[in-house]
Design an enzyme around this catalytic site. Structure first.
Site, PDB file in Angstrom:
ATOM      1  N   CYS A  34       0.952  -1.171   0.000  1.00 19.03           N
ATOM      2  CA  CYS A  34       0.074   0.044  -0.120  1.00 19.03           C
ATOM      3  C   CYS A  34       0.935   1.311   0.034  1.00 19.03           C
ATOM      4  CB  CYS A  34      -0.807  -0.115   1.172  1.00 19.03           C
ATOM      5  SG  CYS A  34      -1.906   1.359   1.356  1.00 19.03           S
ATOM      6  N   CYS A  46      -0.708   4.266   2.188  1.00 18.61           N
ATOM      7  CA  CYS A  46      -0.947   4.440   3.594  1.00 18.61           C
ATOM      8  C   CYS A  46      -0.512   3.097   4.071  1.00 18.61           C
ATOM      9  CB  CYS A  46      -2.267   4.810   4.028  1.00 18.61           C
ATOM     10  SG  CYS A  46      -3.790   4.063   2.882  1.00 18.61           S
ATOM     11  N   SER A  47      -1.466   2.188   4.509  1.00 14.70           N
ATOM     12  CA  SER A  47      -1.407   1.044   5.372  1.00 14.70           C
ATOM     13  C   SER A  47      -2.597   0.027   5.095  1.00 14.70           C
ATOM     14  CB  SER A  47      -0.958   1.132   6.473  1.00 14.70           C
ATOM     15  OG  SER A  47      -2.012   1.862   7.216  1.00 14.70           O
ATOM     16  N   CYS A  48      -3.386  -0.171   4.107  1.00 15.04           N
ATOM     17  CA  CYS A  48      -4.655  -0.807   3.936  1.00 15.04           C
ATOM     18  C   CYS A  48      -4.320  -2.394   3.934  1.00 15.04           C
ATOM     19  CB  CYS A  48      -5.303  -0.661   2.486  1.00 15.04           C
ATOM     20  SG  CYS A  48      -5.677   1.152   2.109  1.00 15.04           S
TER      21      CYS A  48
END
Lengths: 245, 205
Positions: free
Chosen positions: B110, B113-115
């Site tokens: 990702c 971000c940090s999905c």
């Protein structure tokens, strides 16, 4: 332009971290819990009203905007949950829930006495809603008639939209050509309106395959493909992109 | 320039005090309860975690038809299993599984971000959220995987999936050799979050 929107492909960064823990300091768990409680109590969700005094919207978009607004040096300098802590404290202060002065003063208290107990208070309905949110989620899928302009196998060009505060378009894909791999059924919204960047309204989403050799000519590893899920506003037919240019 | 990367000497003690002060104020002002944070953390210990993903992968290893359904319609296949409620809950509303195979290795990233697929994998490990990984994995996945101790030959196609919209992706790693006699429960123990994100392969028995 924000560096945080253009991380993919950045060079000169050195080795990756292979740290497998989720929380690398015990305190990080607490800010994760606070964030998730805020997400669950956020006012736009169709969940039961509770006695919580939280009356505004807090979604991933708000958290991401906070991290993306950082000085890029700070973005790399601070760990993940340090960025969360800064962003969430800032939100509660900006929205008048707490003051910077009381937060600073209480921080000093807990710094001097780390074992000092937390206050005891709160009604069960608040925590019941938090669990209900975790179980039910918050799907961005919406019932709406939309026109899927592209089919699997068709070529698209990624638009270079004027992003300001926030986007879901990875910077390295701008102006690149890819092939539709999946047309997701139905239509999807986003957590907020990103303004001139263009998402928020209900629209199709495509999974698009890119050849890294076209993204980084002469500088990509062989035999690999990169896929991204892109909102329809971010993609155009190659001919119309050429016309606009 | 050097000043940009200075930290306060009491960096962690200060953050610990600040987050405790924040939690105390939020309780005092009626925003959350004194149990809210622990309620969230308990949920990730017991309901949403990589223990669910390991069960899904082990089933896919022993039941080829299930594996095909898992890749074709991930939520429907997951709903067949006796997992905790909430498998389509927060951050799992729209999930897709991709399967490794001879000649194909998948890697989930990702870059924005940090999905991460919470219901089946819990919370993302530190490496997944680090900006250096997110930057480099997009352009040089093999070099990155090598740093994780995984050598992927040039003859194997690497597919990198950048989680940029609604889908939360995970990988069905290949079943390790020599595991024919193992039970599903024993197979689950070989599946790590790293294998289900593609920076590792499932362990040998």
């Amino acid at each position: 332009m924000k560096l945080q929107h253009y991380l993919g492909g950045l060079e000169g960064l050195g080795p990756v971290s292979t740290e497998t823990r989720v929380f690398v300091e015990p305190w990080e768990k607490r800010i994760f819990g606070i964030h998730t409680a805020m997400m669950a109590l956020s006012s736009q969700l169709p969940l039961p009203v509770t006695p919580s005094t939280f009356s505004t919207v807090w979604t991933w978009a708000d958290l991401r905007k906070g991290a993306e607004s950082l000085n890029p040096f700070d973005y790399f300098r601070f760990r993940y949950y340090e960025k969360w802590l800064g962003g969430i404290c800032g939100y509660f202060i900006a929205h008048g829930y707490i003051t910077a002065e009381e937060l600073d003063a209480l921080t000093e208290d807990y710094y001097a006495e780390p074992g000092k107990a937390l206050p005891s208070a709160g009604e069960e309905a608040i925590d019941a809603r938090i669990v209900q949110y975790l179980v039910e989620g918050d799907s961005p899928k919406r019932e709406a008639e939309v026109n899927h302009a592209f089919a699997v196998g068709e070529e698209i060009v990624v638009c270079d939209v004027p992003t300001i505060e926030h986007t879901r378009l990875p910077g390295y894909l701008r102006n690149k050509t890819g092939t539709v791999e999946t047309v997701y059924e139905g239509a999807y919204t986003y957590l907020c309106d990103t303004g001139p960047d263009g998402i928020g309204a209900v629209m199709p989403v495509y999974c698009v395959r890119f050849d890294p050799a076209t993204i980084w000519p002469g500088n990509a590893e062989p035999n690999f493909a990169i896929y991204a899920d892109l909102y329809a506003h971010y993609v155009a037919a190659p001919a119309s992109a050429r016309q606009a240019a | 320039m050097a000043d940009q990367f200075k930290y306060r000497e009491d960096r962690e003690a200060y953050s610990a005090a600040r987050v405790r002060a924040l939690e105390a104020l939020l309780i005092k002002k009626g925003i959350i309860t004194d149990r809210s944070v622990d309620t969230v953390l308990d949920y990730f210990e017991t309901k949403m975690g990589p223990f669910n993903g390991a069960k899904i992968v082990a089933r896919a290893w022993v039941d080829h038809a299930f594996k095909e359904r898992l890749v074709a319609d991930t939520p429907a296949a997951i709903a067949e299993l006796a997992l905790p409620e909430g498998m389509a809950g927060a951050e799992g509303e729209h999930m897709r599984a991709v399967a490794n195979a001879p000649g194909v290795h998948n890697l989930i990233i990702c870059t924005l971000c940090s999905c991460y697929p919470w219901p089946v994998l819990g919370l993302p490990p530190y490496w997944y959220k680090d900006p250096t990984f997110r930057s480099r994995a997009a352009r040089e996945p093999r070099a990155v995987l090598k740093e994780f101790g995984l050598a992927v030959p040039e003859s194997t196609e690497v597919k990198v999936w950048d989680s940029s919209a609604q889908i939360r992706w995970f990988v069905v790693p290949e079943r390790p050799e020599g595991t024919e006699g193992l039970s599903e429960a024993e197979l689950e123990a070989l599946v790590t979050p790293e294998a289900m994100m593609g920076v590792a392969v499932a362990g040998a028995a």
